[in-house]
Design an enzyme around this catalytic site. Structure first.
Site, PDB file in Angstrom:
ATOM      1  N   ARG A 160       0.823  -1.200   0.000  1.00  0.00           N
ATOM      2  CA  ARG A 160       0.000   0.000   0.000  1.00  0.00           C
ATOM      3  C   ARG A 160       0.873   1.272   0.000  1.00  0.00           C
ATOM      4  O   ARG A 160       1.811   1.387  -0.780  1.00  0.00           O
ATOM      5  CB  ARG A 160      -1.012  -0.049   1.158  1.00  0.00           C
ATOM      6  CG  ARG A 160      -2.069  -1.160   0.950  1.00  0.00           C
ATOM      7  CD  ARG A 160      -2.951  -1.387   2.145  1.00  0.00           C
ATOM      8  NE  ARG A 160      -3.809  -0.264   2.467  1.00  0.00           N
ATOM      9  CZ  ARG A 160      -5.004  -0.036   1.907  1.00  0.00           C
ATOM     10  NH1 ARG A 160      -5.484  -0.829   0.978  1.00  0.00           N
ATOM     11  NH2 ARG A 160      -5.719   1.013   2.294  1.00  0.00           N
ATOM     12  N   ASP A 169      -2.330  11.246  11.006  1.00  0.00           N
ATOM     13  CA  ASP A 169      -3.678  11.001  10.480  1.00  0.00           C
ATOM     14  C   ASP A 169      -4.486  12.276  10.670  1.00  0.00           C
ATOM     15  O   ASP A 169      -4.416  12.902  11.728  1.00  0.00           O
ATOM     16  CB  ASP A 169      -4.354   9.852  11.237  1.00  0.00           C
ATOM     17  CG  ASP A 169      -5.586   9.322  10.519  1.00  0.00           C
ATOM     18  OD1 ASP A 169      -6.550  10.107  10.325  1.00  0.00           O
ATOM     19  OD2 ASP A 169      -5.621   8.131  10.165  1.00  0.00           O
ATOM     20  N   TYR A 193      -6.980   4.232  18.516  1.00  0.00           N
ATOM     21  CA  TYR A 193      -6.167   4.585  17.350  1.00  0.00           C
ATOM     22  C   TYR A 193      -5.931   6.093  17.286  1.00  0.00           C
ATOM     23  O   TYR A 193      -4.792   6.546  17.088  1.00  0.00           O
ATOM     24  CB  TYR A 193      -6.857   4.103  16.076  1.00  0.00           C
ATOM     25  CG  TYR A 193      -6.246   4.645  14.802  1.00  0.00           C
ATOM     26  CD1 TYR A 193      -5.082   4.094  14.275  1.00  0.00           C
ATOM     27  CD2 TYR A 193      -6.833   5.728  14.134  1.00  0.00           C
ATOM     28  CE1 TYR A 193      -4.517   4.602  13.112  1.00  0.00           C
ATOM     29  CE2 TYR A 193      -6.266   6.238  12.968  1.00  0.00           C
ATOM     30  CZ  TYR A 193      -5.112   5.679  12.466  1.00  0.00           C
ATOM     31  OH  TYR A 193      -4.561   6.183  11.325  1.00  0.00           O
TER      32      TYR A 193
END
Length: 248
Positions: A15, A141, A154
């Site tokens: 990925r 993120d 997370y």
């Protein structure tokens, strides 16, 4: 003659990580591909790169949740080519942890891969990075600012990694630069989505499309070359982090 730069990419077998590895290799770097479970993919990628340029890629296995294995990874990485100039902390466990179902194993897996592993790997490679006047790029993120429902562990881990990025940028300066990239929706999740779920995701992105691994790789190259930038986190998310979601 300048030595060939050496880059270590964690989670580099598949990925986004694989694209980061390929991009660094295209830029003339020797690459160290870390993997946890994806041995076949990591070795296949290394073999393909070594066909293009002999002895330019190697693989190292480690569980980033295990501090002994992190130390082993750092030592092996330095043995591969005798130096480390760039560390890209890309490896990440990602799955939901709805309140009421969170276990200690979830906590260890998500914080271990997303913040504990990166922190201790930076620490283990600090001397090598200082010697080479290198840099670190941490994959964060965009959800650190827009929490993702049922992903509290997370998001907490990625938020901690953002803090580590800024703190270490100050602590490791001027020898080592430390920055972060905060991706948004770059690839479809590995779990299957129905058409309605895909459309809902696209509707949440102002640019109305997924990003690509190349978008992350281009940002990585920018940060590698931007010698006067440290302690920054660049959002690569099509504007999703600033979308209000309001209809009027």
């Amino acid at each position: 003659m300048q030595p060939t730069p050496v880059s270590l990419v964690t989670g580099g077998a598949k990925r986004i990580g694989a694209q980061l590895v390929k991009t660094l290799h295209q830029q003339g770097h020797n690459v160290i591909i870390h993997y946890h479970h994806s041995q076949e993919a990591a070795q296949s990628l290394a073999d393909a790169l070594n066909q293009l340029r002999p002895a330019s890629a190697c693989v190292v296995q480690a569980d980033l949740c295990n501090l002994n294995e992190v130390s082993h990874l750092a030592a092996r990485a330095q043995q591969c080519y005798g130096r480390v100039d760039v560390l890209v902390n890309n490896a990440s466990a990602f799955y939901p942890t709805p309140l009421g179902s969170v276990t200690q194993q979830d906590w260890q897996a998500l914080t271990g891969s997303n913040v504990q592993g990166p922190l201790f790997l930076i620490q283990a490679l600090a001397d090598a990075l200082t010697h080479s006047q290198g840099c670190v790029i941490n994959m964060i993120d965009m959800h650190i600012d827009r929490p993702l429902p049922q992903h509290s562990v997370y998001v907490a881990a990625k938020t901690a990694l953002a803090s580590v990025t800024r703190s270490l940028a100050a602590e490791m300066a001027p020898a080592v630069r430390v920055n972060g990239i905060a991706p948004g929706a770059i690839l479809w999740p590995e779990r299957s989505l129905c058409d309605a779920e895909k459309q809902n995701l696209l509707d949440s992105i102002p640019l109305n499309t997924l990003g690509t691994p190349d978008d992350i790789a281009h940002t990585m190259l920018f940060l590698l070359q931007a010698s006067y930038i440290t302690g920054q986190i660049i959002y690569v998310d099509g504007g999703r982090s600033i979308a209000s979601g309001a209809s009027a």
